[in-house]
Design an enzyme around this catalytic site. Structure first.
Site, mmCIF file in Angstrom:
data_model
loop_
_atom_site.group_PDB
_atom_site.id
_atom_site.type_symbol
_atom_site.label_atom_id
_atom_site.label_comp_id
_atom_site.label_asym_id
_atom_site.label_seq_id
_atom_site.Cartn_x
_atom_site.Cartn_y
_atom_site.Cartn_z
ATOM 1 N N CYS A 31 -2.723 -6.632 -4.739
ATOM 2 C CA CYS A 31 -3.286 -5.279 -4.749
ATOM 3 C C CYS A 31 -2.329 -4.266 -5.371
ATOM 4 O O CYS A 31 -1.234 -4.029 -4.862
ATOM 5 C CB CYS A 31 -3.661 -4.910 -3.314
ATOM 6 S SG CYS A 31 -3.532 -3.179 -2.875
ATOM 7 N N CYS A 34 -1.307 -1.098 -3.419
ATOM 8 C CA CYS A 34 -0.372 -1.441 -2.336
ATOM 9 C C CYS A 34 1.060 -1.392 -2.846
ATOM 10 O O CYS A 34 1.974 -0.952 -2.151
ATOM 11 C CB CYS A 34 -0.643 -2.845 -1.807
ATOM 12 S SG CYS A 34 -2.295 -3.033 -1.113
#
Ligand SMILES: Cc1cc2nc3c(=O)[nH]c(=O)nc-3n(C[C@H](O)[C@H](O)[C@H](O)COP(=O)(O)OP(=O)(O)OC[C@H]3O[C@@H](n4cnc5c(N)ncnc54)[C@H](O)[C@@H]3O)c2cc1C
Lengths: 103, 301
Positions: A31, A34
């Site tokens: 991700c 993230c």
């Protein structure tokens, strides 16, 4: 404080049984947002001594993530006395984060 | 007050490139970032035109730069610069938290997307209104969406969305597109793409979530409601130069005027990347500006 990597095995002791507020960053290796969030959390961890920050890889512990309604990453949940008190979904600035969490 | 040699405002490609060079030159270097590091490029799925790197995701590109700057010795703080002033030979940069002093400032605040200027636009941003199809498009899978704009960004956005949206309406105020002809042709061939030229959006409909947009054809003076869940604005950018509006010279569009060495109208203050007046706004040119500005700044610091 250091950011601790936790799993479902350590979740109980590291999060639920901790007296001080714990911010759990539900993340995934794949991700992008993230990754962008990581240095921001790191800076908060360095500044705030009364807050514990942990991160949990949702791909390792899907069930736990689902139990707390995590459907997108990053999701941050602030636990107070073992209760999920606040939830933030998605990348945001440090100021927004602190403001939304009332920290 | 904390003292630095060089303070860089903005941790996008220009700012972090400058940080790498300033820190490696042994200067005490501070980078202030108001959002997350990386700037605009974190919204790009893939970058395929940065010389020397065949393909990389925007996030990986940004994280690479960030790590390189930090490892070179630059300090990156997540604080927005809110004020700048001059004091004798020093420049003072203020955030909500603290003041920092330095000998040279590099302005690398980049640009952000231009809003359409509609009522309740800010309120519905994130609830149907978006400025980045590559970022938010996936939320509208199987739904009806619209794109506003006439340049390459608008065309590309419409193309991307047409891959998975039920229908995409491309809306442009003029009768021909500024963007590439080839892409326009490609869009015309797609059965789920509708193109409305000479048309503008006049209002947003829907309570907490966008449900439709009111559009008006300028030639026929006709107005109607188009049911859409997502509206993607691609009508250009505005430079983030508010911070220095009263300090350095800006051009008519608000971009910071700077010379070949990235010097602004004020000694000791440099501008790099998308926030300055220039022809090409890309990663490679942002990085180049960063390097140029840093080395010029190092001569003063
Ligand atoms: C979706 C998308 C895809 C793109 N794809 C490509 C591509 O494939 N190849 C390519 O070459 N280019 C691409 N670009 C263009 C490229 O991203 C820009 O040219 C580049 O990001 C410019 O870098 P910059 O550092 O000047 O500005 P930005 O990237 O805009 O960075 C500026 C930074 O400054 C921060 N900032 C602003 N004001 C303040 C303040 N007061 N205090 C602290 N921080 C502040 C912002 O938060 C931001 O992080 C793309 C752009 C977008 C939006």
């Amino acid at each position: 404080m250091e950011i601790k990597v936790i799993t479902k095995e350590t979740f109980e002791t590291e999060v639920l049984q901790t007296k001080e507020p714990v911010l759990v960053d539900f993340f995934a290796e794949w991700c992008g947002p993230c990754k962008m969030l990581a240095p921001i959390l790191h800076e908060i961890a360095e500044e705030k001594n009364d807050l514990k920050i942990c991160k949990l890889d949702i791909d390792q512990d899907v069930d736990l993530a689902l139990e707390y309604g995590v459907q997108a990453v990053p999701t941050m949940i602030l636990f107070r006395q073992g209760e999920a008190a606040q939830k933030i979904v998605g990348l945001c600035s440090k100021d927004e984060l602190l403001q939304q969490l009332n920290l | 007050m904390e003292q630095y040699d060089v303070i860089i405002i903005g941790a996008g490609t220009a700012g972090l490139s400058a940080a790498i060079y300033a820190a490696r030159s042994g200067k005490r270097t501070l980078v202030l970032e108001g959002k997350s590091c990386g700037g605009q490029i974190i919204n790009a799925k893939a970058v395929v035109n940065y010389p020397g790197i065949k393909q990389i995701s925007g996030v990986d590109f940004a994280m690479g730069l960030y790590e390189q700057a930090v490892e070179a010795g630059a300090k990156v703080l997540f604080q927005k610069a809110v004020r700048m002033e001059l004091a004798d030979q020093k420049k003072i940069v203020a955030t909500a938290k603290q003041n920092y002093a330095c000998s040279a400032v590099i302005l690398a605040m980049g640009a952000k997307n231009r809003p359409l200027g509609l009522e309740r636009e800010a309120e519905l941003t994130g609830s149907g209104v978006s400025y980045c199809a590559t970022c938010d498009g996936a939320f509208y899978k199987g739904k009806k969406t619209a794109v506003v704009g006439g340049g390459n960004t608008a065309l590309e956005d419409a193309l991307v969305l047409s891959e998975y949206c039920q229908k995409v309406t491309l809306i442009h105020r003029r009768d021909s597109f500024r963007g590439e002809w080839q892409t326009v042709q490609e869009l015309k061939e797609r059965s789920n793409v509708e193109i409305l030229t000479d048309t503008v959006v006049t209002a947003l409909e829907g309570d907490r979530q966008l449900t439709g947009i009111r559009v008006r054809n300028l030639k026929q003076e006709k107005e109607w409601v188009l049911p859409v869940h997502g509206l993607f604005a691609a009508v250009g950018q505005i430079p983030q130069s508010d911070l220095v509006r009263d300090l350095v010279e800006l051009d008519d569009y608000g971009y910071i005027k700077a010379d070949e060495s990235c010097r602004t109208s004020l000694p000791g203050i440099f501008a790099a990347g998308d926030c300055r007046t220039k022809e090409i706004r890309q990663l490679a040119t942002a990085a180049a500006d960063g390097v140029t500005a840093a080395l010029a700044a190092c001569q003063l610091a």
